[in-house]
Design a protein around this motif. Sequence first.
Motif, mmCIF file in Angstrom:
data_model
loop_
_atom_site.group_PDB
_atom_site.id
_atom_site.type_symbol
_atom_site.label_atom_id
_atom_site.label_comp_id
_atom_site.label_asym_id
_atom_site.label_seq_id
_atom_site.Cartn_x
_atom_site.Cartn_y
_atom_site.Cartn_z
ATOM 1 N N ASP A 10 7.794 -12.635 -13.709
ATOM 2 C CA ASP A 10 8.558 -12.433 -12.402
ATOM 3 C C ASP A 10 9.082 -10.972 -12.683
ATOM 4 O O ASP A 10 9.750 -10.489 -11.812
ATOM 5 C CB ASP A 10 9.874 -13.359 -12.529
ATOM 6 N N SER A 11 8.621 -10.348 -13.695
ATOM 7 C CA SER A 11 9.269 -8.918 -13.748
ATOM 8 C C SER A 11 7.982 -7.825 -13.458
ATOM 9 O O SER A 11 6.730 -8.119 -13.780
ATOM 10 C CB SER A 11 9.679 -8.515 -15.266
ATOM 11 N N ILE A 12 8.562 -6.291 -13.159
ATOM 12 C CA ILE A 12 7.412 -5.506 -13.067
ATOM 13 C C ILE A 12 8.146 -4.096 -13.451
ATOM 14 O O ILE A 12 9.221 -4.141 -13.572
ATOM 15 C CB ILE A 12 7.434 -4.966 -11.276
ATOM 16 N N ILE A 13 7.226 -3.676 -14.334
ATOM 17 C CA ILE A 13 7.390 -2.255 -14.616
ATOM 18 C C ILE A 13 6.554 -1.219 -13.861
ATOM 19 O O ILE A 13 5.341 -1.413 -13.685
ATOM 20 C CB ILE A 13 7.187 -2.148 -16.154
ATOM 21 N N HIS A 14 7.366 -0.179 -13.224
ATOM 22 C CA HIS A 14 6.697 0.522 -12.243
ATOM 23 C C HIS A 14 6.317 1.946 -13.251
ATOM 24 O O HIS A 14 6.984 2.393 -14.385
ATOM 25 C CB HIS A 14 7.537 1.089 -11.284
ATOM 26 N N PHE A 15 5.311 2.465 -12.846
ATOM 27 C CA PHE A 15 4.849 3.674 -13.784
ATOM 28 C C PHE A 15 4.441 4.682 -12.765
ATOM 29 O O PHE A 15 3.827 4.489 -11.800
ATOM 30 C CB PHE A 15 3.705 3.366 -14.431
ATOM 31 N N ALA A 57 16.194 -5.215 -9.760
ATOM 32 C CA ALA A 57 16.301 -3.818 -10.525
ATOM 33 C C ALA A 57 15.132 -4.285 -11.673
ATOM 34 O O ALA A 57 14.863 -4.985 -11.947
ATOM 35 C CB ALA A 57 17.507 -3.550 -11.123
ATOM 36 N N SER A 58 14.433 -2.871 -11.697
ATOM 37 C CA SER A 58 13.486 -2.841 -12.843
ATOM 38 C C SER A 58 13.231 -1.442 -13.371
ATOM 39 O O SER A 58 13.618 -0.468 -12.468
ATOM 40 C CB SER A 58 12.061 -3.369 -12.340
#
Length: 121
Positions: A48-53, A4-5
């Motif tokens: 290890d995290s991704i923020i989607h834009f 989840a991100s």
Amino acid sequence: MKNASPYVFIDNCQNVMEYYQSIFGGDITNIQNSDDGKCLHAELHLGDSIIHFSDTFGKIQEGDNVRITLECESEEEIREVYNALIKEGKITAPLQDTFWGAIHANVVDKFGIGWLLNYQK
């Protein structure tokens, strides 16, 4: 559930991502632009995290510019999550096959939280 991100919808997406990258570091990847040059999707990888834009397309209600994306592990899982979230919620894009080879849906749950559900086939 795979992960989840957050998914951020904002005007001038590229500039915003570069701003956050200047603060947090990380790598901007997977930039997909529309024919008119707006950003359809991009990612800022932080550890290890991704923020989607994504750029906004049309008017967005205040408070609706951040959603949570869920990457599901199976078609069965995405259908179960979808059916649970739409109870007393609202479908903003129905569960469907996509051009990027996934099953995808957008919903707002009964608490007003926006969810982007995805299962990559």
